[in-house]
Scaffold this motif. Structure first.
Motif, mmCIF file in Angstrom:
data_model
loop_
_atom_site.group_PDB
_atom_site.id
_atom_site.type_symbol
_atom_site.label_atom_id
_atom_site.label_comp_id
_atom_site.label_asym_id
_atom_site.label_seq_id
_atom_site.Cartn_x
_atom_site.Cartn_y
_atom_site.Cartn_z
ATOM 1 N N ARG A 116 0.829 -1.205 0.000
ATOM 2 C CA ARG A 116 0.000 0.000 0.000
ATOM 3 C C ARG A 116 0.859 1.248 0.000
ATOM 4 O O ARG A 116 0.485 2.270 -0.564
ATOM 5 C CB ARG A 116 -0.899 -0.003 1.237
ATOM 6 N N GLU A 117 2.039 1.135 0.628
ATOM 7 C CA GLU A 117 2.964 2.274 0.626
ATOM 8 C C GLU A 117 3.356 2.619 -0.817
ATOM 9 O O GLU A 117 3.497 3.787 -1.171
ATOM 10 C CB GLU A 117 4.201 1.905 1.446
ATOM 11 N N LEU A 118 3.501 1.588 -1.648
ATOM 12 C CA LEU A 118 3.817 1.844 -3.058
ATOM 13 C C LEU A 118 2.705 2.651 -3.716
ATOM 14 O O LEU A 118 2.962 3.553 -4.517
ATOM 15 C CB LEU A 118 4.019 0.527 -3.808
ATOM 16 N N ALA A 119 1.463 2.326 -3.360
ATOM 17 C CA ALA A 119 0.354 3.100 -3.912
ATOM 18 C C ALA A 119 0.433 4.552 -3.441
ATOM 19 O O ALA A 119 0.132 5.478 -4.198
ATOM 20 C CB ALA A 119 -0.975 2.477 -3.496
ATOM 21 N N HIS A 120 0.866 4.751 -2.192
ATOM 22 C CA HIS A 120 1.046 6.119 -1.698
ATOM 23 C C HIS A 120 2.073 6.868 -2.545
ATOM 24 O O HIS A 120 1.877 8.033 -2.888
ATOM 25 C CB HIS A 120 1.503 6.087 -0.239
ATOM 26 N N ILE A 121 3.186 6.167 -2.836
ATOM 27 C CA ILE A 121 4.226 6.808 -3.660
ATOM 28 C C ILE A 121 3.646 7.185 -5.020
ATOM 29 O O ILE A 121 3.824 8.295 -5.515
ATOM 30 C CB ILE A 121 5.432 5.869 -3.844
ATOM 31 N N VAL A 172 0.910 11.752 2.013
ATOM 32 C CA VAL A 172 2.326 11.626 2.359
ATOM 33 C C VAL A 172 2.497 11.266 3.834
ATOM 34 O O VAL A 172 3.289 10.393 4.192
ATOM 35 C CB VAL A 172 3.071 12.940 2.047
ATOM 36 N N LEU A 173 1.739 11.954 4.701
ATOM 37 C CA LEU A 173 1.905 11.743 6.142
ATOM 38 C C LEU A 173 1.052 10.599 6.668
ATOM 39 O O LEU A 173 1.086 10.303 7.852
ATOM 40 C CB LEU A 173 1.553 13.015 6.902
ATOM 41 N N LYS A 174 0.304 9.966 5.792
ATOM 42 C CA LYS A 174 -0.604 8.875 6.185
ATOM 43 C C LYS A 174 -1.579 9.320 7.264
ATOM 44 O O LYS A 174 -1.592 8.807 8.373
ATOM 45 C CB LYS A 174 0.186 7.656 6.641
ATOM 46 N N ARG A 175 -2.335 10.327 6.923
ATOM 47 C CA ARG A 175 -3.369 10.809 7.822
ATOM 48 C C ARG A 175 -4.720 10.491 7.200
ATOM 49 O O ARG A 175 -4.846 10.469 5.966
ATOM 50 C CB ARG A 175 -3.225 12.328 8.023
ATOM 51 N N SER A 176 -5.714 10.292 8.035
ATOM 52 C CA SER A 176 -7.046 10.008 7.549
ATOM 53 C C SER A 176 -7.496 11.151 6.629
ATOM 54 O O SER A 176 -7.169 12.290 6.890
ATOM 55 C CB SER A 176 -7.973 9.885 8.754
ATOM 56 N N PRO A 177 -8.190 10.935 5.531
ATOM 57 C CA PRO A 177 -8.766 9.669 5.071
ATOM 58 C C PRO A 177 -7.808 8.774 4.280
ATOM 59 O O PRO A 177 -8.255 7.777 3.761
ATOM 60 C CB PRO A 177 -9.903 10.154 4.162
ATOM 61 N N PHE A 178 -6.550 9.167 4.193
ATOM 62 C CA PHE A 178 -5.618 8.359 3.387
ATOM 63 C C PHE A 178 -4.551 7.703 4.255
ATOM 64 O O PHE A 178 -3.399 7.610 3.849
ATOM 65 C CB PHE A 178 -4.973 9.223 2.307
ATOM 66 N N ASP A 179 -4.931 7.238 5.442
ATOM 67 C CA ASP A 179 -3.948 6.514 6.261
ATOM 68 C C ASP A 179 -3.974 5.041 5.877
ATOM 69 O O ASP A 179 -3.945 4.151 6.727
ATOM 70 C CB ASP A 179 -4.250 6.711 7.740
ATOM 71 N N ARG A 249 -11.404 6.388 6.921
ATOM 72 C CA ARG A 249 -10.452 5.898 5.940
ATOM 73 C C ARG A 249 -11.136 5.489 4.641
ATOM 74 O O ARG A 249 -12.213 4.904 4.650
ATOM 75 C CB ARG A 249 -9.695 4.703 6.513
ATOM 76 N N LEU A 250 -10.466 5.817 3.538
ATOM 77 C CA LEU A 250 -10.954 5.372 2.228
ATOM 78 C C LEU A 250 -10.073 4.213 1.755
ATOM 79 O O LEU A 250 -9.151 3.808 2.459
ATOM 80 C CB LEU A 250 -10.912 6.531 1.232
ATOM 81 N N THR A 251 -10.343 3.744 0.558
ATOM 82 C CA THR A 251 -9.543 2.622 0.043
ATOM 83 C C THR A 251 -8.465 3.129 -0.905
ATOM 84 O O THR A 251 -8.444 4.310 -1.274
ATOM 85 C CB THR A 251 -10.419 1.635 -0.739
ATOM 86 N N VAL A 252 -7.601 2.208 -1.313
ATOM 87 C CA VAL A 252 -6.537 2.553 -2.258
ATOM 88 C C VAL A 252 -7.142 3.114 -3.540
ATOM 89 O O VAL A 252 -6.642 4.086 -4.108
ATOM 90 C CB VAL A 252 -5.668 1.316 -2.562
ATOM 91 N N HIS A 253 -8.234 2.500 -3.976
ATOM 92 C CA HIS A 253 -8.874 2.945 -5.212
ATOM 93 C C HIS A 253 -9.334 4.394 -5.110
ATOM 94 O O HIS A 253 -9.118 5.196 -6.011
ATOM 95 C CB HIS A 253 -10.064 2.055 -5.549
ATOM 96 N N HIS A 254 -9.957 4.704 -3.980
ATOM 97 C CA HIS A 254 -10.374 6.094 -3.776
ATOM 98 C C HIS A 254 -9.179 7.037 -3.828
ATOM 99 O O HIS A 254 -9.233 8.095 -4.438
ATOM 100 C CB HIS A 254 -11.061 6.244 -2.419
ATOM 101 N N MET A 255 -8.117 6.581 -3.174
ATOM 102 C CA MET A 255 -6.939 7.452 -3.106
ATOM 103 C C MET A 255 -6.371 7.698 -4.505
ATOM 104 O O MET A 255 -6.080 8.839 -4.868
ATOM 105 C CB MET A 255 -5.868 6.817 -2.222
ATOM 106 N N MET A 256 -6.222 6.626 -5.295
ATOM 107 C CA MET A 256 -5.667 6.805 -6.635
ATOM 108 C C MET A 256 -6.580 7.669 -7.496
ATOM 109 O O MET A 256 -6.123 8.533 -8.241
ATOM 110 C CB MET A 256 -5.449 5.450 -7.324
ATOM 111 N N LYS A 257 -7.876 7.416 -7.371
ATOM 112 C CA LYS A 257 -8.800 8.209 -8.177
ATOM 113 C C LYS A 257 -8.729 9.673 -7.795
ATOM 114 O O LYS A 257 -8.740 10.566 -8.648
ATOM 115 C CB LYS A 257 -10.227 7.696 -7.983
ATOM 116 N N PHE A 258 -8.667 9.922 -6.487
ATOM 117 C CA PHE A 258 -8.615 11.298 -6.026
ATOM 118 C C PHE A 258 -7.308 11.973 -6.442
ATOM 119 O O PHE A 258 -7.314 13.100 -6.959
ATOM 120 C CB PHE A 258 -8.766 11.322 -4.502
ATOM 121 N N ALA A 259 -6.193 11.250 -6.258
ATOM 122 C CA ALA A 259 -4.896 11.857 -6.551
ATOM 123 C C ALA A 259 -4.717 12.110 -8.046
ATOM 124 O O ALA A 259 -4.295 13.183 -8.458
ATOM 125 C CB ALA A 259 -3.768 10.969 -6.025
ATOM 126 N N TRP A 260 -5.043 11.099 -8.848
ATOM 127 C CA TRP A 260 -4.802 11.239 -10.282
ATOM 128 C C TRP A 260 -5.967 11.887 -11.005
ATOM 129 O O TRP A 260 -5.794 12.462 -12.076
ATOM 130 C CB TRP A 260 -4.506 9.872 -10.905
#
Lengths: 278, 618
Positions: A116-121, A172-179, A249-260
């Motif tokens: 999951r850290e890779l997804a954060h990167i 980056v800091l792994k804080r909610s909603p992206f922890d 907390r959201l999921t990896v998918h949410h995070m990628m969709k939001f970031a990209w």
């Protein structure tokens, strides 16, 4: 100015610890609790040092230590080095050790956290690169001293990008909603679960350094107006903690969709607009 | 005198190949491939130091006829292969080329322009072919012992010959000759891919054959147009015409895109991995696909700033990001490497198409260090396959427990393509900086986004694979370095040493090697200002202390981490108190695989855009 920057770089673990202390205090106040004393992170630090050392294997422990040292070096390169873009990539190098540590043990939580850290990167790195490019675009300088003495305030030209950067901070800091890569209730801290005692100390402190790293980037958007810079840092962290306290907390998918899907277009639009506007 | 050395560089591999083929003994192959390595490297180095400016050289007139006859023979062979294998696509494309070639011969004006042109870029390619390419042939001799000792001579001869073809193609000035050699590389890859002779090998070889023939057709079309409008038959003549129509340049560029396996044509390179691993190594690193960025660099001064260059940037940028994404979906080790090659080739061509001095330098750095890194990784893939019987990334789980040496080499190979402070990182960093600089003048806006995103994807890709390899059981008290056969270990060790040295001495290399080649390509050199080992180009600075400390982290730390042991108690992993048997796996991003057809469609549209709009036909 060089001396101050060097001092900040050398003291960054301590400064980061204080920021963390403030965070815990403020978050507690937001939840109507008293909260720990300001220096609680340091009390924790000394207590951890006192505990019996246990480890899975030395390779894993060393990766934790390398994470701390490399993260410090990234902060050092950001504050003292001649090119802040290189510092962003050195930050990725530090995360390489963190993920390598996570991958190196046979613990499902640890490996899942590392993945999951890779997804954060993947989510955060392009935006950090964009932030640095935006700083260059507005101030014409790749080094921190040049930006701080450029006579410009990048924030005024890059408001959208700055907003994107602020919203990247939880990633980056792994804080909610992206922890997501820590996710205590779910994967019990992810890649850091297998560290304990003195070895956890390294990972624990490395995370303080992230505050300084990201805080410096935020500060640079004040350009040569330091007051704006300090205000930005204070308000940004306040906002991040507020979001941390009020979201789930959201999921990896949410995070990628939001970031990209949201942050990256926002950042890119701002940069391109300024580039063709001038 | 120099003409003699060029002759040696081009012809020696052909002679060696013939000798290896005829003798077909293991010791003889080893001897000759090693000798070939020394000859080619020495000739390359000698030419590098003795060459001043560019050298034009006219071989005897009969060579022209020889090549024409050879060309017809080659195309007839393709035609026959198509008919024999009942593959109409291959035969039709060969037929079209035969017709076009005849047309070229009919309207070709007599020309006294020398047919060979050797400048720093050529010698640069000689050095890559000589050093990187011939080490692969040395490795191949040992590989074939495990694979099929009887056919070793044939296989190694083909590889060595391929090096000769590559040396020839980068020296030619005559576009018709270039076409002949372009199709010769196609032939070489065809023979190598179908080497194992089973059904899937033959099918994939035919795929490579017809796809690459499209490149041949576009070259011939470009040549026809150039002859018809301007009477141009040689590359150097492009510079005589101030305002050149973009049509021939676009079609030559399209040939590069096909040879570089860019997106709608990427399947041939993926299919090529059914061949023995040294084939992939040689196709991906020193030969074949490197023709693509080479050709773009040759065209770079003429397309700089044109609509064609911009469309090429959009197209290659798209391929760069998308193939990196698709690589995340793959589980086969060699397929992952293939996708990452396509991705990085796109980046090289992107930088070449931008065409500013710094961008060209970056393109050259990527060509050189990608060749070394990919040769290393493919040879490691060969070692994994033959020694550890591992083909997918799931087979290499926990491999650090038995092969720390191999893991370290794979680590260096992967990280050298993305991580601070390796030379390829320096190249990417320079490119992002250069694009930011151009961005501040409001040109090439989109490229910074492409670079930021694509770079992050590739980083994650490599870390994902490394993560699987380093998962280990317990303390590594008895790290036993595995013992590999000398011919397996030696080439890889040399590559690793080269990568590590290039990392530390990146500034001297920039100033002494990449700078002059850039000067030869576009007549201008980036503003180097670095002293000693500090990198400094204009306002971009990377001091040596940063390189050195990062080098310590990336290279030394993973090694010494195997030898430092803390004397503390050991605990078991936390598994909620359950005696779980943990099997480690990884993401494979299935959702990305589903997007592949869409990506290909968009890529095809962009490719047509490059041809039609970039070629000035609209």
């Amino acid at each position: 100015m060089k001396a101050i920057l060097l001092l900040v770089a050398l003291l960054s673990p301590i400064l980061g610890g204080i920021v963390y202390g403030i965070e815990r205090k403020l978050k507690a106040r937001m939840q109507n609790r008293m909260g720990p004393p300001l220096l609680q992170p340091f009390y924790d630090f000394f207590k951890l040092a006192d505990k019996r050392a246990l480890q899975i294997h030395s390779f894993h422990s060393l990766m934790g230590i390398a994470f701390f040292v490399a993260a410090w070096f990234a902060v050092f390169a950001l504050l003292v080095g001649p090119n802040i873009l290189v510092a962003v990539f050195l930050h990725v190098l530090a995360l390489l050790f963190f993920t390598a540590g996570g991958f190196s043990v046979k613990s499902p939580y640890s490996v899942m956290g590392a993945l999951r850290e890779l997804a954060h990167i993947l989510a955060a790195e392009p935006i950090l690169v964009f932030a640095v490019i935006a700083l260059y675009l507005t101030t014409g300088s790749w080094d921190i001293e040049g930006i701080l003495s450029s006579g410009k305030v990048p924030l005024f030209e890059m408001p959208l990008l700055f907003a994107a950067l602020v919203l990247t901070i939880p990633i980056v800091l792994k804080r909610s909603p992206f922890d997501i890569s820590e996710a205590h209730q779910e994967i019990i801290g992810g890649a850091e679960i297998e560290y304990s005692g003195i070895f956890y100390e390294a990972v624990y402190t490395a995370k303080w350094l992230e505050y300084i790293f990201i805080g410096t980037l935020i500060f640079l958007f004040g350009g040569s107006n330091y007051l704006i810079g300090f205000l930005l840092v204070a308000l940004t962290f306040l906002l991040v903690w507020l979001i941390d306290n009020s979201t789930t907390r959201l999921t990896v998918h949410h995070m990628m969709k939001f970031a990209w899907g949201v942050l990256l277009p926002l950042a890119a639009f701002n940069v391109f607009w300024i580039a063709i506007w001038r | 005198m120099t003409a003699f050395e060029i002759g040696v560089a081009i012809l020696f591999p052909w002679i060696f190949a013939l000798a290896i083929y005829l003798v077909n003994r293991h010791w003889f192959s080893v001897l000759l491939t090693v000798l070939n390595f020394f000859v080619l490297t020495a000739i390359g180095l000698h030419l590098w130091f003795s060459l001043h400016g560019a050298l034009m050289f006219q071989p005897p007139h009969f060579v022209d006829w020889l090549i024409l006859v050879y060309d017809y023979g080659l195309l007839l062979y393709f035609l026959k292969q198509g008919l024999d294998r009942k593959n109409p696509l291959v035969s039709v494309l060969a037929l079209i080329q035969l017709l076009l070639l005849t047309w070229v011969v009919l309207i070709k004006p007599p020309s006294e322009v020398p047919n060979l042109y050797v400048d720093r870029l050529t010698v640069f390619m000689y050095l890559i072919v000589g050093f990187v390419g011939s080490m692969i042939t040395v490795f191949a001799t040992r590989y074939m012992l495990e694979e099929d000792p009887k056919r070793e001579g044939e296989f190694v001869a083909l590889l060595v010959w391929f090096l000769g073809v590559m040396n020839f193609i980068v020296s030619v000035n005559n576009i018709e000759w270039f076409f002949a050699l372009f199709e010769t590389t196609t032939l070489a890859s065809y023979l190598l891919i179908r080497f194992r002779g089973d059904k899937i090998s033959v099918n994939n070889a035919l795929l490579a054959l017809w796809m690459n023939q499209i490149g041949g057709i576009t070259i011939l079309l470009a040549l026809l147009f150039a002859i018809h409008k301007y009477g141009i038959t040689h590359f150097t003549q492009f510079s005589d015409h101030a305002s050149l129509a973009l049509f021939p340049l676009a079609f030559l560029g399209a040939a590069a895109l096909v040879k570089g396996a860019q997106m709608p044509f990427h399947r041939w390179l993926l299919g090529a991995m059914v061949a023995p691993t040294p084939v992939s190594a040689i196709l991906h690193s020193a030969t074949m696909v490197k023709v693509a960025p080479y050709l773009i660099l040759r065209l770079s001064p003429y397309i700089h700033g044109t609509l064609l260059a911009k469309l090429l940037i959009v197209f290659t940028g798209f391929v760069f990001v998308v193939t990196a994404l698709l690589a995340l979906n793959e589980t086969h080790f060699k397929r992952i490497l293939a996708y990452s090659t396509i991705s990085l080739l796109a980046l090289m061509m992107l930088a070449g198409a931008v065409g500013t001095p710094l961008a060209v330098t970056v393109s050259l750095m990527l060509i050189a260090f990608h060749a070394v890194a990919k040769a290393l990784l493919f040879l490691e893939a060969g070692v994994l396959e033959k020694v550890y019987h591992a083909k997918t990334i799931y087979d290499i789980k926990h491999i650090i427990n038995k092969a720390p040496f191999t893991v370290f080499f794979i680590l260096v190979g992967f990280l050298s393509m993305t991580m601070v402070p390796f030379a390829m990182f320096v190249a990417k960093w320079l490119l992002i900086s250069e694009m930011s600089e151009l961005l501040s003048r409001a040109s090439y806006t989109i490229t910074v986004a492409i670079l930021a995103i694509g770079g992050a994807i590739l980083t994650v890709l490599y870390l994902k694979i490394l993560g699987l390899t380093i998962n280990r059981d317990e303390e590594s008290f008895r790290v036993k370095l595995e013992r590999l056969p000398l011919l397996f270990a030696a080439p890889n060790t040399l590559y690793v040493i080269l990568i590590l040295l290039a990392t530390l001495f990146v500034n001297p290399l920039l100033v002494k090697l990449f700078g002059p080649v850039t000067g030869a390509v576009i007549g201008e050199v980036p503003p180097f200002c670095g002293q000693g080992l500090d990198v400094c180009i204009g306002n971009l600075k990377l001091p040596f202390w940063e390189i050195l400390i990062a080098f310590f982290f990336v290279v030394f730390f993973p090694v010494i981490a195997n030898y430092i042991h803390f004397k503390v108690d050991r605990t078991a992993e936390y598994t909620c108190g359950e005696p779980l048997r943990v099997r480690i796996s990884t993401y494979n991003m299935v959702c990305l695989g589903k997007a592949s057809p869409y990506f290909e469609t968009i890529a095809l549209a962009l490719f047509l855009l490059v041809l039609i709009v970039g070629g000035g036909m609209l």
